[in-house]
Each structure stands twice: as structure tokens, then as C-alpha cells.
Write a protein that holds these residues in place. Structure first.
Motif, PDB file in Angstrom:
ATOM      1  N   SER A 137    -104.202 -93.854  88.353  1.00 30.86           N
ATOM      2  CA  SER A 137    -104.097 -92.425  88.898  1.00 30.86           C
ATOM      3  C   SER A 137    -102.608 -92.033  89.147  1.00 30.86           C
ATOM      4  O   SER A 137    -102.312 -91.405  89.840  1.00 30.86           O
ATOM      5  CB  SER A 137    -104.797 -92.333  90.198  1.00 30.86           C
ATOM      6  OG  SER A 137    -104.386 -93.384  91.066  1.00 30.86           O
ATOM      7  N   THR A 142    -102.503 -87.073  85.063  1.00 33.16           N
ATOM      8  CA  THR A 142    -102.334 -88.554  85.502  1.00 33.16           C
ATOM      9  C   THR A 142    -102.188 -89.405  84.198  1.00 33.16           C
ATOM     10  O   THR A 142    -102.587 -89.096  83.104  1.00 33.16           O
ATOM     11  CB  THR A 142    -103.434 -89.195  86.122  1.00 33.16           C
ATOM     12  OG1 THR A 142    -104.573 -89.281  85.337  1.00 33.16           O
ATOM     13  CG2 THR A 142    -103.799 -88.223  87.297  1.00 33.16           C
ATOM     14  N   ASP A 157     -98.640 -91.847  93.011  1.00 36.96           N
ATOM     15  CA  ASP A 157    -100.267 -92.163  92.818  1.00 36.96           C
ATOM     16  C   ASP A 157    -100.787 -90.658  93.260  1.00 36.96           C
ATOM     17  O   ASP A 157    -100.437 -90.081  94.478  1.00 36.96           O
ATOM     18  CB  ASP A 157    -100.762 -93.267  93.957  1.00 36.96           C
ATOM     19  CG  ASP A 157    -102.186 -93.318  93.946  1.00 36.96           C
ATOM     20  OD1 ASP A 157    -102.846 -92.367  93.479  1.00 36.96           O
ATOM     21  OD2 ASP A 157    -102.601 -94.455  94.144  1.00 36.96           O
ATOM     22  N   VAL A 158    -101.563 -90.203  92.297  1.00 38.24           N
ATOM     23  CA  VAL A 158    -102.057 -88.870  92.573  1.00 38.24           C
ATOM     24  C   VAL A 158    -103.186 -88.683  93.979  1.00 38.24           C
ATOM     25  O   VAL A 158    -103.420 -87.636  94.413  1.00 38.24           O
ATOM     26  CB  VAL A 158    -102.676 -88.048  91.466  1.00 38.24           C
ATOM     27  CG1 VAL A 158    -103.971 -88.691  91.167  1.00 38.24           C
ATOM     28  CG2 VAL A 158    -102.747 -86.560  91.497  1.00 38.24           C
ATOM     29  N   THR A 159    -103.704 -89.858  94.189  1.00 34.00           N
ATOM     30  CA  THR A 159    -104.478 -89.764  95.503  1.00 34.00           C
ATOM     31  C   THR A 159    -103.996 -89.846  96.804  1.00 34.00           C
ATOM     32  O   THR A 159    -104.703 -89.466  97.718  1.00 34.00           O
ATOM     33  CB  THR A 159    -105.590 -91.038  95.299  1.00 34.00           C
ATOM     34  OG1 THR A 159    -104.763 -92.230  95.644  1.00 34.00           O
ATOM     35  CG2 THR A 159    -106.253 -90.964  93.947  1.00 34.00           C
ATOM     36  N   ARG A 160    -102.587 -89.729  96.840  1.00 34.27           N
ATOM     37  CA  ARG A 160    -101.910 -89.890  98.035  1.00 34.27           C
ATOM     38  C   ARG A 160    -101.554 -88.396  98.370  1.00 34.27           C
ATOM     39  O   ARG A 160    -100.259 -88.036  98.428  1.00 34.27           O
ATOM     40  CB  ARG A 160    -100.875 -90.941  97.892  1.00 34.27           C
ATOM     41  CG  ARG A 160    -101.235 -92.298  97.602  1.00 34.27           C
ATOM     42  CD  ARG A 160     -99.989 -93.105  97.596  1.00 34.27           C
ATOM     43  NE  ARG A 160     -99.906 -93.788  99.045  1.00 34.27           N
ATOM     44  CZ  ARG A 160    -100.206 -94.715  99.659  1.00 34.27           C
ATOM     45  NH1 ARG A 160    -101.432 -95.510  98.928  1.00 34.27           N
ATOM     46  NH2 ARG A 160     -99.889 -94.992 100.660  1.00 34.27           N
ATOM     47  N   GLN A 161    -102.276 -87.492  98.812  1.00 35.84           N
ATOM     48  CA  GLN A 161    -102.186 -86.060  99.030  1.00 35.84           C
ATOM     49  C   GLN A 161    -101.119 -85.876 100.098  1.00 35.84           C
ATOM     50  O   GLN A 161    -100.302 -84.953  99.796  1.00 35.84           O
ATOM     51  CB  GLN A 161    -103.539 -85.371  99.275  1.00 35.84           C
ATOM     52  CG  GLN A 161    -103.351 -83.987  99.222  1.00 35.84           C
ATOM     53  CD  GLN A 161    -103.421 -83.250  97.964  1.00 35.84           C
ATOM     54  OE1 GLN A 161    -104.079 -83.638  97.149  1.00 35.84           O
ATOM     55  NE2 GLN A 161    -102.646 -82.104  97.920  1.00 35.84           N
ATOM     56  N   LEU A 207    -102.713 -81.103  92.257  1.00 39.68           N
ATOM     57  CA  LEU A 207    -102.786 -82.658  92.803  1.00 39.68           C
ATOM     58  C   LEU A 207    -104.049 -83.004  93.252  1.00 39.68           C
ATOM     59  O   LEU A 207    -104.831 -84.174  93.026  1.00 39.68           O
ATOM     60  CB  LEU A 207    -101.650 -82.781  93.814  1.00 39.68           C
ATOM     61  CG  LEU A 207    -100.236 -82.792  93.418  1.00 39.68           C
ATOM     62  CD1 LEU A 207     -99.215 -82.737  94.557  1.00 39.68           C
ATOM     63  CD2 LEU A 207     -99.969 -84.039  92.610  1.00 39.68           C
ATOM     64  N   ALA A 253    -107.104 -85.694  91.530  1.00 44.20           N
ATOM     65  CA  ALA A 253    -107.283 -86.671  92.376  1.00 44.20           C
ATOM     66  C   ALA A 253    -108.873 -86.842  92.461  1.00 44.20           C
ATOM     67  O   ALA A 253    -109.384 -87.982  92.189  1.00 44.20           O
ATOM     68  CB  ALA A 253    -106.704 -86.690  93.717  1.00 44.20           C
ATOM     69  N   ALA A 291    -109.863 -88.097  89.018  1.00 41.03           N
ATOM     70  CA  ALA A 291    -109.492 -89.637  88.853  1.00 41.03           C
ATOM     71  C   ALA A 291    -110.557 -90.478  89.663  1.00 41.03           C
ATOM     72  O   ALA A 291    -110.846 -91.522  89.192  1.00 41.03           O
ATOM     73  CB  ALA A 291    -108.062 -90.023  89.576  1.00 41.03           C
ATOM     74  N   SER A 292    -111.307 -89.832  90.587  1.00 47.32           N
ATOM     75  CA  SER A 292    -112.293 -90.674  91.234  1.00 47.32           C
ATOM     76  C   SER A 292    -113.570 -90.255  90.805  1.00 47.32           C
ATOM     77  O   SER A 292    -114.654 -90.676  91.132  1.00 47.32           O
ATOM     78  CB  SER A 292    -112.270 -90.143  92.935  1.00 47.32           C
ATOM     79  OG  SER A 292    -112.758 -88.924  93.122  1.00 47.32           O
ATOM     80  N   TYR A 333    -115.630 -85.030  96.606  1.00 45.18           N
ATOM     81  CA  TYR A 333    -114.509 -85.554  97.199  1.00 45.18           C
ATOM     82  C   TYR A 333    -114.083 -85.231  98.524  1.00 45.18           C
ATOM     83  O   TYR A 333    -113.602 -86.048  99.418  1.00 45.18           O
ATOM     84  CB  TYR A 333    -113.332 -85.323  96.007  1.00 45.18           C
ATOM     85  CG  TYR A 333    -112.042 -86.193  96.257  1.00 45.18           C
ATOM     86  CD1 TYR A 333    -111.796 -87.432  95.984  1.00 45.18           C
ATOM     87  CD2 TYR A 333    -110.857 -85.320  96.611  1.00 45.18           C
ATOM     88  CE1 TYR A 333    -110.601 -88.059  96.197  1.00 45.18           C
ATOM     89  CE2 TYR A 333    -109.588 -85.926  96.806  1.00 45.18           C
ATOM     90  CZ  TYR A 333    -109.538 -87.368  96.489  1.00 45.18           C
ATOM     91  OH  TYR A 333    -108.134 -87.948  96.697  1.00 45.18           O
TER      92      TYR A 333
END
Length: 424
Positions: A3, A28, A84-88, A119, A123, A126-127, A134
Motif C-alpha cells: 500500500s 499505490t 503507506d497510503v493507509t496512514r491518513q 489518499l 486506502a 487497498a483494503s 472503510y
């Protein structure tokens, strides 16, 4: 799953009012694409994050956003690639720090917000979830009750209606499908009622509702009531105002416009209070000027038959909402993430509201787009009701379709029950 962010790229597109805006793609390493853009409003609070425009009179009358696009491609992108795109929260903070101003004036609030949405969506991709699931952290249980902006105030050739939006809300609908039909049927019937009142068809206003047929708010409410009764919905549809009073406020005289006269805050509060005692009002938005901290607590104390919400007054800003809560000025706020400039900051403001039993009402902006992230927020946060706009133009119809689609795709999903929020 990889990600990490591979690329960030921006471009200029246009909103529903043909004004340029920024659109950002985040991709990503796994090829998940998130796309975001930043709609802007017509009633804009003085404390909103800055919309960066080029001010070049030779292109779109100064409204182009090439500087903002360049800021994404040349400044923001290098700082985000590889993260990491999930770390908003971390990514939003990187952009806030890069800008370095309270109102995001250097890079542009529209620049940062568009990237923040992209972003967020990447994310979710990606999930392998819809963005609203989400946000919800799992399957949604409800979709919010929509509201419809049916009559628009403002300056017209023969009158000025100081209240910006006259809104209907089908709180008594049994499902989202019935709620949408009730709103559309009433809107269409209202055209006939106004035509009968005026002797000619009403003009389409800039926000796609009907141009106000009267400078007297009560006349408009009576016409709306007639349309509701004609459709057989009496007792199942409530009203709301977006007064947008900062637009009609005179700072030199400290007065507000009402039915052609300049009046004090106390007079305005008294007048609207009587309307809320006569008509079923779900909420009143921006009753007073965005800096009238003295009068808002008075209004909140006196107006017991409706919910008092802040839009320009709060601008989705956590510190302003905290101050309003501490002085008991409001029942809640209008959630417009672009006002504050990042998804993280908007969610922080929402979390404060939720923790303190304040209403959060997501809303699009007048310069809307298809696929507005505000709908994912509205559904994912499981709020009670939202502002959809007039049921006329594509980006507004898209919001209604979004609600029906999300409900259909989620077994057991129902229309939110907002009866605990009603005060009439």
C-alpha cells in the motif's frame, strides 16, 4: 499487499458551475487508484481554508487553479511517494506542515483537500472495501435521511429574500426509496404551486431550486406546505432553513435584512422562533453572522422547537466547535470537509461532536461534483440526516442515487430514524 504510494498527480477540471478545480490521483504500488477533487461553495465562511486560484483574468475570469495543480505535482507528491497510503493522519499532517499556515494559504486548501480525499480513497481500495464501509469499520446499518433545497433566496430583479435555502426533509419516510420519491414529488408539485401564486413559472435559481417568489419567508413556507399537502405528505415532511445570514449582515449597523428592513439580532431570533413554533422545523442553519458569538447562545436558549446548526459559523473547525459547545451556542454543525482542508481535521471535528452529543450534518457545496466524498462520509459515519441540494442537476441526483445504491447493496440496511432529533 503493497500500500505504498507510487504516484501522486494533479490536473485541472471543472465543477458543476464550470469553475476550475483541482483533481488528484493517488496510485499505490499495487495499482490501487484513489481520486479526489475539492468542490467550492457560494456561501463561503471567512474562516474556511483558502481556495488557491491563479487570478489570471485571461483564463476562466481568474478562477483557474494551475498553481494549485503545480503545488501537488511539485511539492506534495515528492513528500508522499513511498509512504503507506493507509496512514491518513500522518499523510495529512505532512501536507499541513508543508503549507505552514492556519488556513492553508501557501499550498491551497483546495490543493491539500483534493489530495487528502485521493489518499482516503486509495486506502479504501487497498483494503478492498467501499470507502463508506472503510469509514464505518464494517457493514453499514443505515443510510441518512436526505433533505432537499427547494427554494433559493438571494438578490433577484424584483426582490431580495435574505434566507439562502428553504429545505424540506421527509423524516417520516419508511425507506430511502420513499424518502427520495417524497422529496422529488414535493419539489415538482411546488413548481405548480408557485406558478399559481406568481401567475408564471418560477425561475431556476443558481443552486437549482426555485427562485424565491417572495421576500417574506413565511409566504414561501406556506407555499411549501401547500405542495406537501397536495402530495399527501403532511405530518411526514419537515422544514429547514440555511439562513446564511453573514451574506445579508451589515457590520456597520450590526443589523440583518428581513422582509426589506434592517433588524437587530434579537428581532431576527424572535421572528424565526415564531416560525419554528408554527412550522415543523428540523433545523435552522447559520441563523446569525459567523462572528455573532454574543447572539448565538441567546438564540439557542430561546429556540426550543428546532435544532440550531452552524456552517459558516463553525466551518468544520474543531476549535470553533469547541468554543460554540462551551458557550452553549448550537445543537450541531454542518460537516463540509473542504472548509477545514483535510479528511483528518474534518473527522476530528466530527468525533468531538459525537462525543458531546452534537449533530453532524454532512453537506456538499454549491459547486458540486459527481462522486462527492461527502456521501461516503455521510453513510460511513452513520449520521441521521444530510443536505443533498435541489433534486435537479446531475451531481445532486448522484447523491440520491448513492444513498439508494448503498442501501440496496447492504442486506438489512434501513433509513435512519431521526425521530429522537426532532423537537417540534
Amino acid at each position: 499487499m503493497n500500500s505504498k504510494i507510487k504516484s501522486v498527480h494533479a490536473r485541472q477540471i471543472v465543477d458543476c458551475k464550470c469553475r476550475p478545480m483541482v483533481e488528484v490521483d493517488v496510485v499505490t504500488e499495487d495499482g490501487c487508484l484513489g481520486r479526489g477533487c475539492a468542490p467550492t461553495g457560494s456561501s463561503v465562511g471567512m474562516f474556511e481554508s483558502c481556495v488557491l486560484r491563479d487570478n489570471n483574468p485571461d483564463e476562466y475570469h481568474g478562477l483557474s487553479v494551475h498553481k494549485a495543480v503545480d503545488n501537488v505535482n511539485n511539492i506534495i507528491a515528492p513528500a508522499l511517494i513511498g509512504k503507506d497510503v493507509t496512514r491518513q493522519k500522518e499523510l495529512d499532517q505532512i501536507m499541513i506542515d508543508l503549507d505552514g499556515t492556519p488556513d492553508k494559504r501557501n499550498l491551497g486548501g483546495n490543493t491539500i483537500y483534493s489530495t487528502s480525499i485521493a489518499l482516503f480513497r486509495a486506502a479504501a481500495k487497498a483494503s478492498h472495501q467501499t470507502l463508506y464501509n472503510y469509514i464505518a469499520g464494517g457493514s453499514i446499518q443505515t443510510v441518512p435521511v436526505p433533505s432537499f433545497n427547494v427554494i433559493n433566496g438571494g438578490h433577484y430583479e424584483n426582490l431580495t429574500q435574505p434566507f439562502n435555502e428553504f429545505i424540506i426533509m421527509p423524516y417520516g419516510a419508511s425507506s430511502i426509496y420513499e424518502a427520495v420519491e417524497m422529496g422529488i414529488n414535493t419539489f415538482q408539485e411546488l413548481e405548480k404551486v408557485i406558478t399559481s401564486y406568481l401567475g408564471y413559472k418560477p425561475v431556476v435559481a443558481p443552486s437549482y431550486g426555485y427562485a424565491s417568489p417572495s421576500e417574506d419567508p413565511e409566504v414561501n413556507l406556506n407555499l411549501m406546505s401547500e405542495a406537501i399537502e397536495n402530495c399527501g405528505y403532511t405530518g411526514r415532511i419537515g422544514f429547514a432553513f440555511d439562513c446564511a445570514s453573514s451574506e445579508m449582515y451589515d457590520r456597520q449597523t450590526n443589523t440583518y435584512l428581513l422582509k426589506g428592513d434592517r433588524v437587530s439580532a434579537d428581532t431576527l431570533i424572535s421572528y424565526v422562533k415564531k416560525l419554528t413554533e408554527k412550522f415543523p422545523f428540523v433545523f435552522i442553519e447559520d441563523l446569525l453572522d459567523e462572528e455573532d458569538w454574543e447572539s448565538y447562545p441567546k438564540a439557542h436558549k430561546e429556540m426550543t422547537c428546532t435544532n440550531l446548526l452552524g456552517d459558516d459559523f463553525i466551518v468544520t473547525n474543531l476549535e470553533r466547535l469547541k468554543r460554540a459547545y462551551e458557550c452553549n451556542a448550537l445543537d450541531g454543525f454542518i460537516l463540509k470537509p473542504n472548509q477545514v482542508g483535510t479528511i483528518t481535521e474534518a473527522l476530528n471535528t466530527y468525533e468531538f461532536a459525537k462525543a458531546h452529543n452534537l449533530i453532524a450534518t454532512p453537506s456538499g457545496r454549491s459547486g458540486g461534483v459527481i462522486g462527492d466524498v461527502v456521501m461516503d462520509l455521510a453513510v460511513g459515519l452513520q449520521v441521521g440526516f444530510i443536505k443533498n441540494g435541489a433534486p435537479r442537476s446531475g451531481e445532486r441526483i448522484d447523491k440520491l442515487n448513492f444513498l439508494m445504491r448503498a442501501c440496496d447493496l447492504t442486506p438489512g440496511c434501513a433509513l435512519a430514524d431521526i425521530s429522537p432529533l426532532l423537537k417540534f
